[in-house]
Design a protein around this motif. Structure first.
Motif, PDB file in Angstrom:
ATOM      1  N   PRO A   6      35.187 -20.289 -64.266  1.00  0.00           N
ATOM      2  CA  PRO A   6      35.128 -21.681 -64.719  1.00  0.00           C
ATOM      3  C   PRO A   6      33.683 -22.136 -64.805  1.00  0.00           C
ATOM      4  N   CYS A   7      33.378 -22.990 -65.757  1.00  0.00           N
ATOM      5  CA  CYS A   7      32.016 -23.480 -65.932  1.00  0.00           C
ATOM      6  C   CYS A   7      31.641 -24.414 -64.783  1.00  0.00           C
ATOM      7  N   ARG A   8      30.381 -24.324 -64.335  1.00  0.00           N
ATOM      8  CA  ARG A   8      29.892 -25.182 -63.255  1.00  0.00           C
ATOM      9  C   ARG A   8      29.592 -26.576 -63.785  1.00  0.00           C
ATOM     10  N   ALA A   9      29.847 -27.581 -62.965  1.00  0.00           N
ATOM     11  CA  ALA A   9      29.573 -28.967 -63.356  1.00  0.00           C
ATOM     12  C   ALA A   9      28.108 -29.277 -63.151  1.00  0.00           C
ATOM     13  N   LEU A  10      27.507 -29.953 -64.088  1.00  0.00           N
ATOM     14  CA  LEU A  10      26.120 -30.388 -63.947  1.00  0.00           C
ATOM     15  C   LEU A  10      26.073 -31.628 -63.067  1.00  0.00           C
ATOM     16  N   ARG A  11      24.980 -31.719 -62.289  1.00  0.00           N
ATOM     17  CA  ARG A  11      24.889 -32.804 -61.315  1.00  0.00           C
ATOM     18  C   ARG A  11      24.212 -34.058 -61.855  1.00  0.00           C
ATOM     19  N   ALA A  12      23.440 -33.917 -62.913  1.00  0.00           N
ATOM     20  CA  ALA A  12      22.645 -35.069 -63.344  1.00  0.00           C
ATOM     21  C   ALA A  12      23.511 -36.127 -64.026  1.00  0.00           C
ATOM     22  N   SER A  21      28.952 -39.114 -70.434  1.00  0.00           N
ATOM     23  CA  SER A  21      29.345 -38.976 -69.039  1.00  0.00           C
ATOM     24  C   SER A  21      29.032 -37.582 -68.541  1.00  0.00           C
ATOM     25  N   GLU A  22      28.895 -37.471 -67.221  1.00  0.00           N
ATOM     26  CA  GLU A  22      28.591 -36.179 -66.618  1.00  0.00           C
ATOM     27  C   GLU A  22      29.741 -35.225 -66.885  1.00  0.00           C
ATOM     28  N   GLY A  23      29.408 -33.951 -67.189  1.00  0.00           N
ATOM     29  CA  GLY A  23      30.458 -32.989 -67.489  1.00  0.00           C
ATOM     30  C   GLY A  23      30.013 -31.584 -67.199  1.00  0.00           C
ATOM     31  N   PRO A  24      30.907 -30.616 -67.365  1.00  0.00           N
ATOM     32  CA  PRO A  24      30.604 -29.239 -67.024  1.00  0.00           C
ATOM     33  C   PRO A  24      29.688 -28.597 -68.038  1.00  0.00           C
ATOM     34  N   ALA A  25      28.816 -27.711 -67.561  1.00  0.00           N
ATOM     35  CA  ALA A  25      27.915 -26.973 -68.431  1.00  0.00           C
ATOM     36  C   ALA A  25      28.394 -25.562 -68.668  1.00  0.00           C
ATOM     37  N   GLY A  26      29.060 -24.924 -67.691  1.00  0.00           N
ATOM     38  CA  GLY A  26      29.669 -23.642 -67.964  1.00  0.00           C
ATOM     39  C   GLY A  26      29.007 -22.464 -67.297  1.00  0.00           C
ATOM     40  N   SER A  27      29.812 -21.464 -66.984  1.00  0.00           N
ATOM     41  CA  SER A  27      29.328 -20.225 -66.401  1.00  0.00           C
ATOM     42  C   SER A  27      30.379 -19.144 -66.578  1.00  0.00           C
ATOM     43  N   ALA A  28      29.912 -17.894 -66.583  1.00  0.00           N
ATOM     44  CA  ALA A  28      30.847 -16.774 -66.646  1.00  0.00           C
ATOM     45  C   ALA A  28      30.201 -15.570 -66.010  1.00  0.00           C
ATOM     46  N   ARG A  29      31.013 -14.550 -65.655  1.00  0.00           N
ATOM     47  CA  ARG A  29      30.443 -13.364 -65.030  1.00  0.00           C
ATOM     48  C   ARG A  29      29.594 -12.605 -66.037  1.00  0.00           C
ATOM     49  N   ARG A  30      28.568 -11.933 -65.511  1.00  0.00           N
ATOM     50  CA  ARG A  30      27.684 -11.168 -66.382  1.00  0.00           C
ATOM     51  C   ARG A  30      28.409  -9.924 -66.863  1.00  0.00           C
ATOM     52  N   GLY A  31      28.154  -9.520 -68.082  1.00  0.00           N
ATOM     53  CA  GLY A  31      28.685  -8.275 -68.612  1.00  0.00           C
ATOM     54  C   GLY A  31      27.833  -7.832 -69.766  1.00  0.00           C
ATOM     55  N   ARG A  32      28.098  -6.662 -70.280  1.00  0.00           N
ATOM     56  CA  ARG A  32      27.340  -6.186 -71.427  1.00  0.00           C
ATOM     57  C   ARG A  32      27.953  -6.803 -72.666  1.00  0.00           C
ATOM     58  N   CYS A  93      21.019 -23.195 -75.319  1.00  0.00           N
ATOM     59  CA  CYS A  93      22.338 -23.244 -74.696  1.00  0.00           C
ATOM     60  C   CYS A  93      22.138 -23.616 -73.244  1.00  0.00           C
ATOM     61  N   SER A  94      23.223 -23.906 -72.553  1.00  0.00           N
ATOM     62  CA  SER A  94      23.140 -24.191 -71.134  1.00  0.00           C
ATOM     63  C   SER A  94      22.735 -22.927 -70.388  1.00  0.00           C
ATOM     64  N   ALA A  95      21.663 -23.004 -69.603  1.00  0.00           N
ATOM     65  CA  ALA A  95      21.225 -21.854 -68.812  1.00  0.00           C
ATOM     66  C   ALA A  95      22.182 -21.567 -67.671  1.00  0.00           C
ATOM     67  N   SER A  96      23.087 -22.497 -67.379  1.00  0.00           N
ATOM     68  CA  SER A  96      24.071 -22.323 -66.313  1.00  0.00           C
ATOM     69  C   SER A  96      25.360 -21.683 -66.815  1.00  0.00           C
ATOM     70  N   GLU A 156      18.069 -21.880 -57.621  1.00  0.00           N
ATOM     71  CA  GLU A 156      18.824 -22.881 -58.382  1.00  0.00           C
ATOM     72  C   GLU A 156      19.278 -22.363 -59.743  1.00  0.00           C
ATOM     73  N   LEU A 157      18.580 -21.366 -60.263  1.00  0.00           N
ATOM     74  CA  LEU A 157      18.923 -20.865 -61.601  1.00  0.00           C
ATOM     75  C   LEU A 157      20.093 -19.900 -61.543  1.00  0.00           C
ATOM     76  N   ASN A 158      20.874 -19.910 -62.598  1.00  0.00           N
ATOM     77  CA  ASN A 158      21.997 -18.999 -62.775  1.00  0.00           C
ATOM     78  C   ASN A 158      21.528 -17.550 -62.629  1.00  0.00           C
ATOM     79  N   LYS A 159      22.180 -16.785 -61.769  1.00  0.00           N
ATOM     80  CA  LYS A 159      21.769 -15.401 -61.541  1.00  0.00           C
ATOM     81  C   LYS A 159      21.979 -14.525 -62.774  1.00  0.00           C
ATOM     82  N   ASP A 160      22.814 -14.967 -63.704  1.00  0.00           N
ATOM     83  CA  ASP A 160      23.026 -14.207 -64.928  1.00  0.00           C
ATOM     84  C   ASP A 160      21.939 -14.461 -65.977  1.00  0.00           C
ATOM     85  N   LEU A 161      21.053 -15.403 -65.714  1.00  0.00           N
ATOM     86  CA  LEU A 161      19.922 -15.652 -66.602  1.00  0.00           C
ATOM     87  C   LEU A 161      18.791 -14.686 -66.231  1.00  0.00           C
TER      88      LEU A 161
END
Length: 276
Positions: A6-12, A21-32, A93-96, A156-161
């Protein structure tokens, strides 16, 4: 590709005047992520008033707020958006959002071993995402501007970045729309040039029309710089500031002379192997 998370919610919080309004920015597992991009039917194109580098006197009437609102919505949905900067047109794109990061690589045909920069809206934000080893005054002399400052990344940065490096390149473009976008979005944006890898960097939206079918939104800020000058396509000057007391020029870019002068004013010395 690994299953999506599930995408992570942004805090700002978002500026009330923009009606966002505040909303999710998104995330997924790393893959090729090697499969070709799926075309987006009817990518939307919105034109900014004037050059787009300066906020419209009446943002609502001039289309500024519409473009800002649309871009934030697409980024929060995990989409890839084309944007103007102070140097070139870029893909953001969202870095998260790990899935969106993969889409950028697929769209560009970019090697997964090449890093993406992070775009922020304020100098103060740099301290959240990086371990800064230079004076704040130096950062403020260089940012906003046509430079990418490479520093040690924080947790703080997404580990998949850019998972292959402990460093990250930070951009704060000297472009009002991009600063507004980063601030209203409320989180780090991944940013790279809007071209297929190895092709010329674009100074107007027509120059990357082959990418349009794979984008959700194109923000047209008009031509950037002098299209007849090769220097205008060099992109930002990339500087390594990860070693205390030293700097390394990773890419000369379009602002080498002025950037080097500022760095040396603060007593930083060129590192071994620097382009200087």
């Amino acid at each position: 590709m690994s299953p999506a998370r599930p995408c992570r919610a942004l805090r700002a919080a978002v500026a009330a005047s923009m009606g966002l309004s505040e909303g999710p920015a998104g995330s997924a597992r790393r893959g090729r992520l090697l499969r070709p991009p799926t075309p987006t039917p009817g990518a939307r194109l919105l034109r900014l008033p004037g050059s787009g580098a300066v906020r419209a006197a009446n943002p609502e009437r001039g289309g500024w707020t519409e473009a800002l609102r649309a871009a934030v919505a697409e980024l929060r949905a995990g989409a890839v958006v084309a944007v103007p900067t102070d140097t070139l047109y870029g893909l953001a794109c969202s870095a998260s959002c790990s899935e969106a990061l993969g889409a950028v690589y697929r769209i560009k045909g970019r090697s997964e071993t090449k890093p993406l920069a992070v775009c922020l809206g304020r100098v103060a934000d740099v301290y959240r995402y990086c371990h800064v080893r230079v004076p704040e005054e130096l950062l403020k002399d260089l940012l906003p501007g046509p430079v990418t400052l490479v520093m040690e990344r924080s947790e703080e940065l997404n580990k998949d970045l850019n998972p292959f490096t402990p460093l990250v390149g930070i951009r704060i473009p000297d472009h009002t729309f991009m600063q507004d976008l980063a601030q209203v979005f409320g989180g780090p944006l991944a940013l790279t040039s809007a071209n297929l890898s190895s092709q010329s960097s674009p100074l107007n939206v027509e120059e990357f029309q082959d990418l349009w079918p794979h984008l959700s939104l194109i923000i047209d800020g008009g031509p950037i710089g002098d299209g007849q000058s090769p220097e205008c396509r060099l992109g930002s000057t990339v500087v390594d500031l990860s070693v205390p007391g030293k700097f390394g020029i990773i890419r000369p870019g379009c602002a080498l002379e002025s950037t080097s002068a500022i760095l040396q004013e603060y007593g930083l010395l060129p590192s071994h192997g620097s382009c200087l």
